[in-house]
Design a protein around this motif. Structure first.
Motif, PDB file in Angstrom:
ATOM      1  N   GLN A 295      43.116  39.909  32.552  1.00 40.22           N
ATOM      2  CA  GLN A 295      44.290  40.689  32.195  1.00 40.22           C
ATOM      3  C   GLN A 295      44.932  41.301  33.444  1.00 40.22           C
ATOM      4  O   GLN A 295      46.147  41.412  33.532  1.00 40.22           O
ATOM      5  CB  GLN A 295      43.926  41.767  31.168  1.00 40.22           C
ATOM      6  CG  GLN A 295      45.107  42.370  30.451  1.00 40.22           C
ATOM      7  CD  GLN A 295      45.929  41.347  29.680  1.00 40.22           C
ATOM      8  OE1 GLN A 295      46.536  40.445  30.283  1.00 40.22           O
ATOM      9  NE2 GLN A 295      45.949  41.449  28.367  1.00 40.22           N
TER      10      GLN A 295
ATOM     11  N   PHE B 294      45.963  37.206  27.297  1.00 35.23           N
ATOM     12  CA  PHE B 294      46.162  36.935  28.728  1.00 35.23           C
ATOM     13  C   PHE B 294      47.078  35.741  28.983  1.00 35.23           C
ATOM     14  O   PHE B 294      47.994  35.828  29.781  1.00 35.23           O
ATOM     15  CB  PHE B 294      44.833  36.717  29.476  1.00 35.23           C
ATOM     16  CG  PHE B 294      43.659  37.433  28.892  1.00 35.23           C
ATOM     17  CD1 PHE B 294      43.721  38.809  28.675  1.00 35.23           C
ATOM     18  CD2 PHE B 294      42.501  36.760  28.530  1.00 35.23           C
ATOM     19  CE1 PHE B 294      42.654  39.509  28.134  1.00 35.23           C
ATOM     20  CE2 PHE B 294      41.422  37.439  27.979  1.00 35.23           C
ATOM     21  CZ  PHE B 294      41.493  38.813  27.781  1.00 35.23           C
TER      22      PHE B 294
ATOM     23  N   VAL C  70      52.993  41.120  29.120  1.00 33.33           N
ATOM     24  CA  VAL C  70      51.542  40.924  29.215  1.00 33.33           C
ATOM     25  C   VAL C  70      51.016  40.756  27.800  1.00 33.33           C
ATOM     26  O   VAL C  70      51.349  41.547  26.913  1.00 33.33           O
ATOM     27  CB  VAL C  70      50.882  42.127  29.919  1.00 33.33           C
ATOM     28  CG1 VAL C  70      49.361  42.016  29.867  1.00 33.33           C
ATOM     29  CG2 VAL C  70      51.355  42.209  31.374  1.00 33.33           C
TER      30      VAL C  70
ATOM     31  N   PRO D 176      47.359  44.919  25.292  1.00 33.21           N
ATOM     32  CA  PRO D 176      46.726  44.294  26.464  1.00 33.21           C
ATOM     33  C   PRO D 176      45.211  44.452  26.510  1.00 33.21           C
ATOM     34  O   PRO D 176      44.551  43.708  27.235  1.00 33.21           O
ATOM     35  CB  PRO D 176      47.370  45.029  27.648  1.00 33.21           C
ATOM     36  CG  PRO D 176      47.810  46.340  27.084  1.00 33.21           C
ATOM     37  CD  PRO D 176      48.224  46.056  25.678  1.00 33.21           C
ATOM     38  N   THR D 177      44.653  45.405  25.755  1.00 32.29           N
ATOM     39  CA  THR D 177      43.198  45.602  25.839  1.00 32.29           C
ATOM     40  C   THR D 177      42.480  45.251  24.536  1.00 32.29           C
ATOM     41  O   THR D 177      41.274  45.405  24.439  1.00 32.29           O
ATOM     42  CB  THR D 177      42.871  47.071  26.200  1.00 32.29           C
ATOM     43  OG1 THR D 177      43.436  47.923  25.209  1.00 32.29           O
ATOM     44  CG2 THR D 177      43.416  47.439  27.559  1.00 32.29           C
TER      45      THR D 177
ATOM     46  N   VAL E  17      41.692  47.799  33.053  1.00 29.83           N
ATOM     47  CA  VAL E  17      43.057  47.365  32.768  1.00 29.83           C
ATOM     48  C   VAL E  17      43.975  48.571  32.589  1.00 29.83           C
ATOM     49  O   VAL E  17      45.079  48.621  33.141  1.00 29.83           O
ATOM     50  CB  VAL E  17      43.094  46.449  31.517  1.00 29.83           C
ATOM     51  CG1 VAL E  17      44.532  46.149  31.121  1.00 29.83           C
ATOM     52  CG2 VAL E  17      42.333  45.162  31.789  1.00 29.83           C
TER      53      VAL E  17
END
Lengths: 240, 222
Positions: A143, A86, A82, A163-164, A175
């Protein structure tokens, strides 16, 4: 599940990873932290062979990978990834994003793939967005779709590369919630993140990478309350 | 002013049957130039991103030579250089020259569009286990094609206008007809004004159709 031994990686003259050893056990959640440029993202990308290591050994699920001989796509399919941004496919709907790889790579029947896709979208709470294009989604929704897309290949381990970090603060929670749920279900995860709260709550182990080396590796409680390395202490002060 | 208008109108009414026939020729030249150019452009764009030094070298040579020489020279060269060997007629010599010329520009359009697709798209595709071919076919090319439509449309309009240059080898498209009309009627001003109008209308129709198509693509997938 993933074993990296003495991993070295350079970009030109710049040595980014200087002999990293990392052993991730099945169902373990490992969080990698460190200042930017420390090599944590590069390490993650090496595990998915998006970057090729210069020397060392990577073993996935008991199988040592020789990148020259192996069928890399097949190995990558077993290691989900991931990304920070994205990287959803903008020309495909949410559902098409999720079922693309099962259909193309696994030759899954379209009907079967759709059922799988809808199940995964339900899991990340985006069932009703199946037929819209990614451009219509918020960052947090994108995401979550990306996570569902990755899960569709039923990977043995999931890698999360910040990822964030590209999300507005109010979208981070949704998420992390999905990731937490995955961890609880027993997914093996390696997560690069700056979300210390997530590290404390979800990680089995927190690892500090600094200048291409692992300098601290401990359970979250020990890591945050009683760090051994000076650099780790500084880092924790900085982020808390 | 009214007098000018009436003589232009008179020339228009006298010449439109011929011009309509010639318009068909112009459109045929444009269509062949565009289709051939797109095929050639695709091949050379793939050669340029192939990673093979030899193929890249060939593509670079082609693009450099074609872009570095005037279209009118290419038309003459093709007509007098090749027609004698293959007994091609002048229409096909002109159409092929347009295609060969366009191919070089379209190759660069495609190459730019393919390389302009976010590298993250390739990475995401590969991380899902898709191989290089699947990644190109299913992820990169569809996005590149979409990106290349505006510049391609532009190139098509240039081709339409450039097709006037084949008058030099005697193809009866609209510009050669305007030339003849100007010489025969001693009304050069009116004749060229009329032919300019034909080009303008054709380009406007083309632009309109293109915008419709672009909007259709953008509506859901921007």
């Amino acid at each position: 599940m993933i074993i990296g031994e003495n991993i070295h990686k350079s970009f030109g003259d710049l040595e980014v990873l200087k002999g990293v050893d990392l052993h991730v056990k099945p169902q373990e959640v490992v969080v990698l932290v460190g200042v930017s440029g420390s090599g944590k993202s590069t390490l993650l990308r090496c595990f998915n062979f998006l970057e090729m290591i210069n020397s060392g050994k990577i073993t996935i699920d008991g199988h040592t990978i020789d990148p020259k001989k192996e069928n890399l796509p097949q190995i990558r399919a077993e290691v989900g990834m991931v990304f920070q941004h994205f990287n959803l496919f903008p020309h495909k709907t949410v559902l098409e994003n999720v079922i693309e790889a099962p259909i193309t790579v696994k030759k899954m029947k379209k009907e079967e793939a759709k059922k799988l896709g809808m199940n995964l979208l339900r899991k990340v709470g985006l069932e009703e967005k199946a037929d819209v294009y990614p451009s219509k989604l918020s960052g947090g929704q994108k995401q979550r779709v990306a996570i569902a897309r990755s899960l569709a290949m039923e990977p043995k381990v999931m890698l999360f590369d910040e990822p964030t970090s590209a999300l507005d603060p109010e979208l981070v929670g949704e998420v992390l919630q999905v990731m937490k749920q995955l961890a609880e279900e027993g997914m093996t995860m390696v997560v690069v993140t700056h979300e210390m709260k997530f590290a404390k709550e979800v990680a089995d182990r927190v690892i500090m990478i600094d200048e291409g080396r692992i300098i601290e590796s401990a359970d979250p409680k020990t890591f945050f309350e009683n760090p051994q390395n000076e650099r780790t202490k500084q880092f924790i002060q900085l982020v808390e | 002013m009214i007098e000018l208008f009436s003589t232009v109108y008179e020339v228009f009414m006298r010449t439109y049957p011929g011009f309509l026939r010639a318009t068909v020729v112009t459109l045929q030249l444009t269509a062949i130039g565009v289709i051939l150019g797109t095929v050639i452009g695709l091949v050379f764009a793939l050669m340029k991103i192939s990673g093979s030094k030899i193929l890249q070298g060939i593509a670079n040579l082609y693009i450099t030579v074609i872009r570095g020489t005037p279209l009118i020279v290419q038309i003459m060269f093709l007509y007098f250089g090749i027609v004698e060997i293959f007994t091609m007629n002048n229409f096909w010599a002109g159409a092929i020259a347009l295609g060969v010329h366009n191919g070089a520009y379209i190759a660069e359009i495609f190459r730019g569009a393919i390389q302009g697709v976010d590298p993250g798209q390739r990475e995401a595709s590969m991380s899902l286990g898709m191989n290089r071919k699947q990644t190109m076919q299913r992820i990169v090319f569809p996005q590149a094609l979409r990106r290349s439509i505006p510049p391609l449309g532009n190139q098509f309009i240039i081709t339409l206008k450039d097709s006037s240059l084949v008058y030099i080898i005697g193809v009866s498209e609209i510009f050669s007809l305007a030339n003849r009309e100007a010489a025969q009627s001693f009304q050069p001003f009116e004749s060229y004004l009329v032919v300019a109008m034909y080009y303008l209308v054709l380009v406007m129709i083309f632009t309109y159709l293109l915008r419709l198509y672009e909007n259709k693509l953008d509506v859901d997938k921007a």
